[in-house]
Design an enzyme around this catalytic site. Structure first.
Site, short mmCIF file in Angstrom:
data_model
loop_
_atom_site.label_atom_id
_atom_site.label_comp_id
_atom_site.label_asym_id
_atom_site.label_seq_id
_atom_site.Cartn_x
_atom_site.Cartn_y
_atom_site.Cartn_z
N GLU A 165 -2.95 -8.83 0.00
CA GLU A 165 -2.87 -9.56 -1.28
C GLU A 165 -2.38 -11.00 -1.13
OE1 GLU A 165 -0.57 -7.00 -3.85
OE2 GLU A 165 -1.91 -5.31 -3.51
N GLU A 270 -7.74 1.80 -1.86
CA GLU A 270 -6.69 2.26 -2.78
C GLU A 270 -7.33 2.72 -4.08
OE1 GLU A 270 -3.46 -0.54 -3.23
OE2 GLU A 270 -3.49 -1.08 -1.10
O1 G3I Z 1 12.53 4.02 -3.26
C1 G3I Z 1 13.09 3.60 -4.51
C2 G3I Z 1 14.16 4.54 -4.92
O2 G3I Z 1 15.20 4.51 -4.00
C3 G3I Z 1 14.63 4.13 -6.32
O3 G3I Z 1 15.55 5.06 -6.79
C4 G3I Z 1 13.45 4.08 -7.29
C5 G3I Z 1 13.87 3.62 -8.68
O4 G3I Z 1 12.86 2.87 -9.29
O5 G3I Z 1 12.53 3.17 -6.80
C6 G3I Z 1 11.99 3.53 -5.54
O6 G3I Z 1 11.10 2.59 -5.12
C7 G3I Z 1 9.85 2.59 -5.78
C8 G3I Z 1 8.78 2.77 -4.73
O7 G3I Z 1 7.52 2.61 -5.30
C9 G3I Z 1 8.85 4.14 -4.05
O8 G3I Z 1 8.64 5.14 -4.98
C10 G3I Z 1 9.70 1.28 -6.48
O9 G3I Z 1 10.59 1.18 -7.56
C11 G3I Z 1 8.29 1.11 -6.98
O10 G3I Z 1 8.10 -0.21 -7.48
C12 G3I Z 1 7.32 1.33 -5.84
O11 G3I Z 1 6.02 1.21 -6.34
C13 G3I Z 1 5.01 1.08 -5.35
C14 G3I Z 1 4.33 -0.27 -5.47
O12 G3I Z 1 3.28 -0.37 -4.56
C15 G3I Z 1 5.37 -1.36 -5.22
O13 G3I Z 1 4.87 -2.54 -4.92
C16 G3I Z 1 3.99 2.19 -5.57
O14 G3I Z 1 4.60 3.45 -5.30
C17 G3I Z 1 2.79 1.98 -4.66
O15 G3I Z 1 1.77 2.88 -5.02
C18 G3I Z 1 2.25 0.56 -4.80
O16 G3I Z 1 1.19 0.40 -3.87
C19 G3I Z 1 0.51 -0.85 -3.92
C20 G3I Z 1 -0.03 -1.13 -2.55
O17 G3I Z 1 0.99 -1.06 -1.60
C21 G3I Z 1 -0.73 -2.50 -2.51
N1 G3I Z 1 -1.74 -2.60 -3.53
C22 G3I Z 1 -1.31 -2.27 -4.88
C23 G3I Z 1 -0.70 -0.88 -4.89
C24 G3I Z 1 -0.36 -0.48 -6.27
O18 G3I Z 1 0.65 -1.33 -6.76
#
Ligand code: G3I
Length: 379
Positions: A165, A270
């Site tokens: 990205e 994805e």
């Molecule tokens: O691990 C923490 C945890 O410790 C905490 O308690 C919790 C509370 O919110 O958050 C957890 O982290 C989260 C993480 O996912 C793991 O579950 C984050 O908040 C959350 O923002 C994060 O979201 C991920 C996102 O990328 C972040 O940028 C999504 O799961 C994931 O599917 C998404 O994947 C991205 C690709 O890498 C790139 N392309 C877009 C795609 C969708 O956004």
């Protein structure tokens, strides 16, 4: 591992029962399926890899239903979060390889190839990088991170999403700590360093909306720049976070042709289809919408008309993937089932979304059977 117990039916039985029940539907809903004994990975193995994103509990095989479905349906996997910098490199001189090592062992044990995700991304960066205020520090981090992380998994993962990205919607370079301190050449440099650290690994550029003409032009220019510097790039990942009833089929087709003309692999990395209201496209995780009950209309289940639209959208997409099976090398879904999709939490928290081929009970949805029947007809 025996994941079957008395509390649930094995996935293979669910697939068979569901196939029968769909063929029992009224003619308007009838979904032909001669694929009850098969799976996505078996059905498409002659054409392209079929993958899923894995979260940490799936990597650790904590959920038996998920564990069984993953092994049955997919032959490649991408870690959803655990190889991102924030998790794998939390402090300047500290790395956390536990889950990534487990993923590599899991892949080896089950014959699932791993696409590592992702080395250089402006998002999910550790705090120490977000707080950097000088080019030397960013440069040192950039080089250390790539050498250490890519080097550790050289020959152990199939591929890396080296840069994720880096582009804006108009095809210009996105503002980030890397662009600010290293300049536009940071993408080529990331590929150069990864090539050195992981010579046995395929190297990809990954982004969303790069099927759209403006962003695609920027992406093609980026890839050509890497190639002109005699640095290796093996493929491009079109993420494929699309929206129900709005599949950009023409742009996808043009993109498959344009990217493959550069001599690289084309992948859909994805894939999911948003069925809930949203007022923007793509997958920029910094964009959010205010929570409102009207934005969460299907908490008690998906209406049949929406379910059918989803099936039709997936069918149209896979028809295109099959048309270009000589150019498309992988299709990866962003999650195993609807309940585990990131789209339940973004851009509005706490919604009930339905973007994938398997429902919350791990049962295949009508979209699954449409996609499978399509491949069956293509054999
Ligand atoms: O691990 C923490 C945890 O410790 C905490 O308690 C919790 C509370 O919110 O958050 C957890 O982290 C989260 C993480 O996912 C793991 O579950 C984050 O908040 C959350 O923002 C994060 O979201 C991920 C996102 O990328 C972040 O940028 C999504 O799961 C994931 O599917 C998404 O994947 C991205 C690709 O890498 C790139 N392309 C877009 C795609 C969708 O956004």
């Amino acid at each position: 591992m025996n994941v079957m117990n008395k509390t649930f039916l094995p996935i293979s039985a669910i697939l068979l029962i569901t196939a029968v029940s769909y063929s029992d539907c009224s003619s308007s809903k009838k979904i032909t399926s001669n694929t009850s004994a098969s799976s996505l990975k078996e059905t498409f193995k002659k054409y392209f890899l079929i993958g899923t994103a894995l979260n940490s509990s799936q990597i650790e095989e904590k959920d038996p239903k998920a564990a069984e479905l993953i092994l049955q349906q997919f032959n490649t996997a991408t870690p959803e979060n655990i190889m991102k910098a924030e998790i794998i490199h939390p402090e300047w001189d500290r790395y956390n390889f536990d889950l990534a090592d487990k993923l590599v062992a899991y892949g080896k044990k089950h014959g699932i190839s791993i696409n590592a995700h992702t080395l250089i991304w402006h998002s999910q960066l550790p705090r120490f990088v977000r707080e950097m205020k000088d080019a030397d520090s960013v440069k040192q981090y950039f080089s250390n991170h790539i050498k250490t992380v890519a080097g550790r998994y050289n020959g152990k993962v199939l591929s890396w999403d080296v840069v994720n990205e880096a582009l804006n919607e108009d095809g210009t370079m996105r503002k980030s700590v890397f662009l600010d301190y290293l300049g536009e050449n940071f993408v080529t440099e990331a590929f150069r360093l990864t090539q050195q650290a992981a010579p046995q690994t395929e190297l990809y550029y990954n982004d969303y909306n790069i099927e759209q003409p403006g962003k695609r032009a920027g992406c093609i220019a980026l890839i050509k720049k890497i190639q002109a510097a005699a640095v290796r790039i093996d493929g491009v990942g079109i993420q494929g976070h699309w929206h129900l009833g709005k599949m950009p089929l023409k742009e996808i087709e043009e993109s498959i042709l344009a990217y493959s003309a550069l001599g690289i692999k084309v992948m859909f990395t994805e894939l999911d289809i948003e069925v809930l209201p949203r007022d923007f496209s793509g997958a920029d995780v910094s964009q959010r919408m205010k929570s409102d009950p009207s934005l969460n209309p299907y908490i008690n289940g998906l209406p049949d008309s929406v379910q059918q639209q989803l099936a039709n959208d997936y069918e149209a997409l896979f028809r295109l993937f099959l048309k270009y099976k000589d150019k498309v090398s992988r299709v990866t879904f962003w999650g195993v089932n609807d309940g585990q999709s990131w789209l339940n939490g973004w851009p509005v928290p706490g919604r009930t979304n339905y973007p994938l081929l398997f429902d919350r009970e791990f049962k295949p949805k009508p979209a699954y059977y449409k996609v499978m029947a399509l491949a069956g007809n293509n054999l």
